[in-house]
Design a protein around this motif. Structure first.
Motif, PDB file in Angstrom:
ATOM      1  N   TRP A   1     -12.688  23.988 -85.480  1.00 15.99           N
ATOM      2  CA  TRP A   1     -11.844  23.734 -84.319  1.00 15.99           C
ATOM      3  C   TRP A   1     -12.666  23.223 -83.152  1.00 15.99           C
ATOM      4  N   GLU A   2     -12.270  22.066 -82.630  1.00  8.40           N
ATOM      5  CA  GLU A   2     -12.900  21.496 -81.456  1.00  8.40           C
ATOM      6  C   GLU A   2     -12.048  21.833 -80.238  1.00  8.40           C
ATOM      7  N   ILE A   3     -12.707  22.153 -79.132  1.00 10.17           N
ATOM      8  CA  ILE A   3     -12.002  22.483 -77.899  1.00 10.17           C
ATOM      9  C   ILE A   3     -11.784  21.210 -77.090  1.00 10.17           C
ATOM     10  N   ILE A   4     -10.526  20.988 -76.708  1.00 13.31           N
ATOM     11  CA  ILE A   4     -10.154  19.830 -75.900  1.00 13.31           C
ATOM     12  C   ILE A   4      -9.597  20.364 -74.581  1.00 13.31           C
ATOM     13  N   LEU A   5     -10.177  19.922 -73.463  1.00 15.03           N
ATOM     14  CA  LEU A   5      -9.685  20.303 -72.135  1.00 15.03           C
ATOM     15  C   LEU A   5      -8.766  19.215 -71.620  1.00 15.03           C
ATOM     16  N   THR A   6      -7.580  19.601 -71.179  1.00 13.53           N
ATOM     17  CA  THR A   6      -6.633  18.652 -70.616  1.00 13.53           C
ATOM     18  C   THR A   6      -6.288  19.096 -69.202  1.00 13.53           C
ATOM     19  N   LYS A   7      -6.562  18.236 -68.228  1.00 16.49           N
ATOM     20  CA  LYS A   7      -6.278  18.554 -66.825  1.00 16.49           C
ATOM     21  C   LYS A   7      -4.784  18.676 -66.639  1.00 16.49           C
ATOM     22  N   GLU A   8      -4.364  19.762 -66.022  1.00 15.88           N
ATOM     23  CA  GLU A   8      -2.948  20.000 -65.755  1.00 15.88           C
ATOM     24  C   GLU A   8      -2.626  19.533 -64.336  1.00 15.88           C
TER      25      GLU A   8
ATOM     26  N   ASN B   1      -2.947  11.937 -79.039  1.00 20.11           N
ATOM     27  CA  ASN B   1      -2.409  12.811 -77.995  1.00 20.11           C
ATOM     28  C   ASN B   1      -3.497  13.610 -77.291  1.00 20.11           C
ATOM     29  N   PHE B   2      -4.552  13.996 -78.013  1.00 24.23           N
ATOM     30  CA  PHE B   2      -5.612  14.783 -77.411  1.00 24.23           C
ATOM     31  C   PHE B   2      -6.509  13.922 -76.525  1.00 24.23           C
ATOM     32  N   ASN B   3      -6.494  12.610 -76.719  1.00 24.26           N
ATOM     33  CA  ASN B   3      -7.376  11.749 -75.937  1.00 24.26           C
ATOM     34  C   ASN B   3      -6.809  11.426 -74.562  1.00 24.26           C
ATOM     35  N   GLU B   4      -5.494  11.566 -74.396  1.00 24.73           N
ATOM     36  CA  GLU B   4      -4.887  11.304 -73.093  1.00 24.73           C
ATOM     37  C   GLU B   4      -5.182  12.477 -72.169  1.00 24.73           C
ATOM     38  N   ASN B   5      -5.576  12.180 -70.951  1.00 27.76           N
ATOM     39  CA  ASN B   5      -5.744  13.212 -69.937  1.00 27.76           C
ATOM     40  C   ASN B   5      -6.879  14.187 -70.235  1.00 27.76           C
ATOM     41  N   THR B   6      -7.766  13.896 -71.158  1.00 27.93           N
ATOM     42  CA  THR B   6      -8.846  14.827 -71.458  1.00 27.93           C
ATOM     43  C   THR B   6      -9.987  14.645 -70.466  1.00 27.93           C
TER      44      THR B   6
END
Length: 194
Positions: free
Chosen positions: A166-173, A85-90
């Motif tokens: 904790w790793e920070i994951i950026l997801t474009k909104e 889930n974290f890999n989509e849209n990152t």
């Protein structure tokens, strides 16, 4: 059954004293917790000065920056390591902390403004910050810059990829959600005593 509380990234301004300093000193820290009180032990451990009188001046829970949602991934938990889930849209961009300084001809002290920006590299992060902050100040310059990604020394900057486990994951909104830099809380909260 133990429930796992959602973790958040907090940006915290600490105030306190250090030996040989004539004025109160301040530092900015980024920490992870379910609530701000969960971060106090880490903030005390990381303070460079005298513990007595250490206090929080302000903090903000960071949810969005520059149109990106901030997600935290526990890199110690094997089950979450494989979570797709974290890999989509990152994004290939990183979250950067930038502190810029500038001068007002009517004041003896250097003015500072800091915050978080999303950028591909250090130069882009610095330019974004300089274009948005310290409007009207002269001789604007970068005082500090760090990518919130694993600590690696790099000139006068720190590259930070994770905070603890904790790793920070950026997801474009898709819907631009813009947060202000206004703190969630400000005042004087002593944290020197457990």
């Amino acid at each position: 059954m133990r429930t796992i509380s959602k973790k958040y990234l907090f940006l915290v301004v600490l105030g306190g004293r250090a030996k040989m300093a004539n004025v109160e000193l301040h530092d900015v820290r980024w920490v992870v917790g379910s609530r701000i009180e969960d971060t106090f032990d880490e903030l005390r451990r990381d303070w460079f000065g005298i513990l007595e009188g250490l206090h929080v001046d302000s903090y903000k829970k960071i949810n969005y920056v520059d149109g990106y949602k901030i997600n935290l991934k526990n890199i110690e938990n094997k089950q979450l390591k494989n979570n797709k889930n974290f890999n989509e849209n990152t994004s290939k961009k990183n979250l950067w902390f930038v502190n810029i300084g500038g001068y007002n001809p009517n004041s003896m002290q250097e003015k500072h403004e800091f915050g978080l920006v999303v950028a591909s590299d250090k130069l882009e992060a610095k330019n974004i910050a300089k274009s948005k902050w310290l409007v009207g100040c002269k001789k604007k310059h970068k005082d500090d810059i760090a990518s919130l990604k694993i600590l690696i020394g790099c000139d006068d900057s720190k590259l930070i990829k994770s905070i603890g486990n904790w790793e920070i994951i950026l997801t474009k909104e898709n819907n631009l959600i813009k947060e202000t830099s206004n703190p969630d809380w400000y005042g004087y909260k002593r944290i020197d005593k457990i």
